[in-house]
Design an enzyme around this catalytic site. Structure first.
Site, PDB file in Angstrom:
ATOM      1  CB  THR A 270      -5.603   3.929 -21.009  1.00 34.74           C
ATOM      2  OG1 THR A 270      -5.499   4.050 -22.424  1.00 34.74           O
ATOM      3  CG2 THR A 270      -7.036   4.179 -20.589  1.00 34.74           C
TER       4      THR A 270
ATOM      5  NE  ARG B 293      -7.195  -4.254 -18.790  1.00 35.54           N
ATOM      6  CZ  ARG B 293      -7.415  -3.922 -20.065  1.00 35.54           C
ATOM      7  NH1 ARG B 293      -6.611  -4.346 -20.994  1.00 35.54           N
ATOM      8  NH2 ARG B 293      -8.434  -3.182 -20.407  1.00 35.54           N
TER       9      ARG B 293
ATOM     10  CE  LYS C 264      -8.295   2.268 -23.927  1.00 36.22           C
ATOM     11  NZ  LYS C 264      -9.371   3.248 -23.866  1.00 36.22           N
TER      12      LYS C 264
ATOM     13  CG  ASP D 141      -9.594  10.550 -22.492  1.00 36.25           C
ATOM     14  OD1 ASP D 141      -8.570   9.854 -22.589  1.00 36.25           O
ATOM     15  OD2 ASP D 141     -10.689  10.109 -22.090  1.00 36.25           O
TER      16      ASP D 141
ATOM     17  CE1 TYR E 172      -4.432  -0.073   0.115  1.00 29.70           C
ATOM     18  CE2 TYR E 172      -4.019  -1.987   1.487  1.00 29.70           C
ATOM     19  CZ  TYR E 172      -4.879  -1.238   0.717  1.00 29.70           C
ATOM     20  OH  TYR E 172      -6.161  -1.636   0.532  1.00 29.70           O
TER      21      TYR E 172
HETATM   22  C1  LIG Z   1     -10.424   3.516 -23.036  1.00 27.76           C
HETATM   23  C2  LIG Z   1     -10.736   4.954 -22.758  1.00 27.76           C
HETATM   24  C3  LIG Z   1     -10.877   5.465 -21.442  1.00 27.76           C
HETATM   25  C4  LIG Z   1     -11.007   4.616 -20.225  1.00 27.76           C
HETATM   26  O1  LIG Z   1     -10.170   3.628 -20.023  1.00 27.76           O
HETATM   27  P1  LIG Z   1     -10.469   2.418 -19.039  1.00 27.76           P
HETATM   28  O2  LIG Z   1      -9.149   1.790 -18.975  1.00 27.76           O
HETATM   29  O3  LIG Z   1     -11.493   1.568 -19.700  1.00 27.76           O
HETATM   30  O4  LIG Z   1     -10.911   2.978 -17.746  1.00 27.76           O
HETATM   31  C5  LIG Z   1     -11.053   6.829 -21.274  1.00 27.76           C
HETATM   32  N1  LIG Z   1     -11.106   7.651 -22.315  1.00 27.76           N
HETATM   33  C6  LIG Z   1     -10.995   7.211 -23.577  1.00 27.76           C
HETATM   34  C7  LIG Z   1     -11.069   8.203 -24.692  1.00 27.76           C
HETATM   35  C8  LIG Z   1     -10.827   5.848 -23.852  1.00 27.76           C
HETATM   36  O5  LIG Z   1     -10.772   5.418 -25.121  1.00 27.76           O
END
Ligand SMILES: *Cc1c(COP(=O)(O)O)cnc(C)c1O
Length: 426
Positions: free
Chosen positions: A240, A249, A243, A214, A59
């Site tokens: 994230t 992940r 991807k 984002d 933690y």
């Molecule tokens: C995949 C994604 C997220 C969220 O990711 P998680 O890992 O599923 O929480 C946020 N914003 C965009 C644009 C995404 O494509």
């Protein structure tokens, strides 16, 4: 036998063969087929190794040097290193940018941003989900607030032009003048084109909004400078790591060593080549699909993803997704501009990051397009032989004596082809 009557030394295989079997089966599934889900990738063995490390036992609330619990000397070093690498991976000056590498994933990262800078029920604007936005950007229907973001904040989506599939920036400006959002989000989960961050900035400035990028889908491409860079003009950028960036992940502290390794890898010349290949492959893949007569939304791509609309073929995204899965090609159904229902969308989203990690080139993606075409052609025949347009009837017909052998034959071809490409990791 170890303490407490539990075997603490044995491998998963020894301790829990049931779970070990599922891991084995999933691994085989990943190796055998063609992975085209645009938000997925195959991470490296080094990252996988980090995910199973002893850091998972800790933690570490707070920040480096300011923790609640003791014993954080190595955790602190790890988190600071990860921060440095995060800044370096995107070419950022630490005098100008800071980074928090703690979010578990993209959704909690976004929520943390919203709660930090927008008051409860404050106004935000994001790209509508059916138009390629993400759930966390405030999705709601006329009758239901679907995402937590739309429950705790007031959301007014902006849209793409249904004819071109491109973001309608004029309409965004017009709506933003009226709605006066606190925050505008430039980000997408299914939009194949570059975002015009300068245009977003100008609109945000005109209405006094903050601008959040984002870049979850494209962060690997941003790190490699093969798509537009949001850092030049945005106030905040979330992402994230699993991807196109090809990391683990999750941003859990235990996984951060994994994130740090991926961020080191993302700075290498090899990663830049990888990201360029991802985009080149997507373009080639799109051209190949167009040559087979498919409708590619916006006519192509600037990024790692393509959106194919099956409405002209009178097929649904669900039927195409299901058929492809039966021939070991994984992709997901997705709404296309103008779709009314998110549950029964007319498109399929395709991404090149995962297979490019397996060494696929443009000509290999031509082959993938060919397999897809064969599968979709079968789907059309199945549809023609199906008693109704329902997915249930479609599946029954697919699994009938008439079609199952053809599906199996195609699946074997796909798997034979996939077997010729090595996986990163072992
Ligand atoms: C995949 C994604 C997220 C969220 O990711 P998680 O890992 O599923 O929480 C946020 N914003 C965009 C644009 C995404 O494509």
């Amino acid at each position: 036998m170890a303490s407490g009557g539990c075997d603490l030394k044995g491998s998963v295989q020894d301790v829990d063969p049931e779970i070990a079997e599922l891991i084995k089966l999933e691994k085989q599934r990943q190796v055998r087929g063609l992975e085209l889900i645009a938000s997925e990738n195959f991470t490296s063995q080094a990252v996988l190794d980090c995910l199973g490390s002893c850091f998972t036992n800790r933690y570490s609330e707070g920040y480096p040097g300011r923790r609640y619990y003791g014993g954080q000397v190595y955790v602190d070093k790890l988190e600071l290193l990860c921060q440095q690498r995060a800044l370096a991976a995107f070419g950022l000056d630490s005098a100008k940018w800071g980074v928090n590498v703690q979010p578990y994933s993209g959704s909690p990262a976004n929520f943390a941003v919203f709660t930090a800078i927008v008051e409860p029920h404050g106004r935000i604007m994001g790209l509508d989900l059916p138009d390629g936005g993400h759930l966390t950007h405030g999705f709601m229907t006329t009758t239901k607030k679907i995402s937590a973001t739309s429950v705790f904040f007031e959301s007014c989506p902006y849209k793409v032009n249904p004819d071109t599939g491109l973001i309608d920036y004029d309409q965004l400006l017009y709506t933003a003048r009226v709605f006066k959002p606190k925050l505008i989000i430039a980000g997408m989960s299914c939009y194949p084109r570059n975002l015009d961050y300068d245009r977003f900035r100008a609109i945000a400035d005109e209405v006094g909004a903050l601008l959040l990028a984002d870049m979850a889908h494209v962060s690997g491409l941003v790190a490699a400078n093969v798509v537009n860079n949001p850092f030049d003009v945005c106030d905040i950028v979330t992402t994230t790591t699993h991807k196109s960036l090809r990391g683990p992940r999750s941003g859990m502290i235990f996984y951060r060593k994994g994130i740090a390794v991926a961020l080191k890898q993302a700075q290498s010349p090899e990663f830049k080549t990888y990201a360029k290949n991802v985009v080149d492959n997507a373009k080639a893949f799109g051209e190949a699909l167009k040559n087979f007569g498919y409708t590619v939304v916006t006519g192509g791509t600037d990024t790692h993803l393509l959106l194919v609309n099956f409405k002209p073929l009178k097929l649904t995204g669900s039927k195409v997704e299901y058929t492809l899965e039966q021939i070991s090609i994984t992709a997901n159904k997705n709404t296309c501009p103008g779709d009314k229902s998110a549950l029964n969308p007319s498109g399929v989203r395709l991404g090149t990051p995962a297979l490019t990690s397996r060494g696929f080139t443009a000509s290999d993606f031509h082959k993938v397009a060919e397999f897809m075409h064969k599968g979709i052609t079968l789907a059309q025949e199945i549809q023609a032989n199906s008693p109704s347009t329902l997915l249930k009837d479609f599946k029954t017909t697919l699994h009938s004596e008439l079609f199952q052998p053809k599906i199996d034959e195609l699946m074997h071809q796909v798997e034979e082809f996939a077997a010729t490409f090595p996986m990163p990791g072992n």
